[in-house]
Design a protein around this motif. Sequence first.
Motif, mmCIF file in Angstrom:
data_model
loop_
_atom_site.group_PDB
_atom_site.id
_atom_site.type_symbol
_atom_site.label_atom_id
_atom_site.label_comp_id
_atom_site.label_asym_id
_atom_site.label_seq_id
_atom_site.Cartn_x
_atom_site.Cartn_y
_atom_site.Cartn_z
ATOM 1 N N UNK A 8 0.833 -1.204 0.000
ATOM 2 C CA UNK A 8 0.000 0.000 0.000
ATOM 3 C C UNK A 8 0.869 1.256 0.000
ATOM 4 N N UNK A 9 1.942 1.232 0.774
ATOM 5 C CA UNK A 9 2.824 2.395 0.852
ATOM 6 C C UNK A 9 3.553 2.645 -0.460
ATOM 7 N N UNK A 10 3.870 1.590 -1.183
ATOM 8 C CA UNK A 10 4.598 1.760 -2.440
ATOM 9 C C UNK A 10 3.716 2.331 -3.544
ATOM 10 N N UNK A 11 2.410 2.421 -3.321
ATOM 11 C CA UNK A 11 1.563 3.137 -4.278
ATOM 12 C C UNK A 11 1.764 4.644 -4.126
ATOM 13 N N UNK A 12 2.224 5.075 -2.954
ATOM 14 C CA UNK A 12 2.477 6.493 -2.686
ATOM 15 C C UNK A 12 3.915 6.875 -3.019
ATOM 16 N N UNK A 13 4.860 6.057 -2.579
ATOM 17 C CA UNK A 13 6.298 6.279 -2.828
ATOM 18 C C UNK A 13 6.860 4.963 -3.324
ATOM 19 N N UNK A 14 7.378 4.952 -4.558
ATOM 20 C CA UNK A 14 7.734 3.675 -5.174
ATOM 21 C C UNK A 14 9.087 3.115 -4.751
ATOM 22 N N UNK A 15 9.919 3.880 -4.100
ATOM 23 C CA UNK A 15 11.236 3.407 -3.680
ATOM 24 C C UNK A 15 11.213 3.020 -2.197
ATOM 25 N N UNK A 16 11.604 1.790 -1.903
ATOM 26 C CA UNK A 16 11.652 1.351 -0.508
ATOM 27 C C UNK A 16 12.678 2.156 0.287
ATOM 28 N N UNK A 17 13.799 2.468 -0.336
ATOM 29 C CA UNK A 17 14.835 3.259 0.327
ATOM 30 C C UNK A 17 14.298 4.635 0.711
#
Length: 66
Positions: A8-17
Amino acid sequence: MLEPSIDQLQTKINSKYTLVTLSARRARQIKDNKILQIEDPKSVKNVGIALEEIYAGKLTHIPADK
């Protein structure tokens, strides 16, 4: 379990770093200032609250130009 999930978070910010860096910085701000951008967070920990703020769209990342 982490809520919101990493997917869900990667829909907002695509980089895990970037997600980790942004949430850690925001968690330190929450610790120091005790000012939240969301009402009634589910998490009691600062990192969890920061992740909830990211998911709610209250905290974003603007990439720097190279």
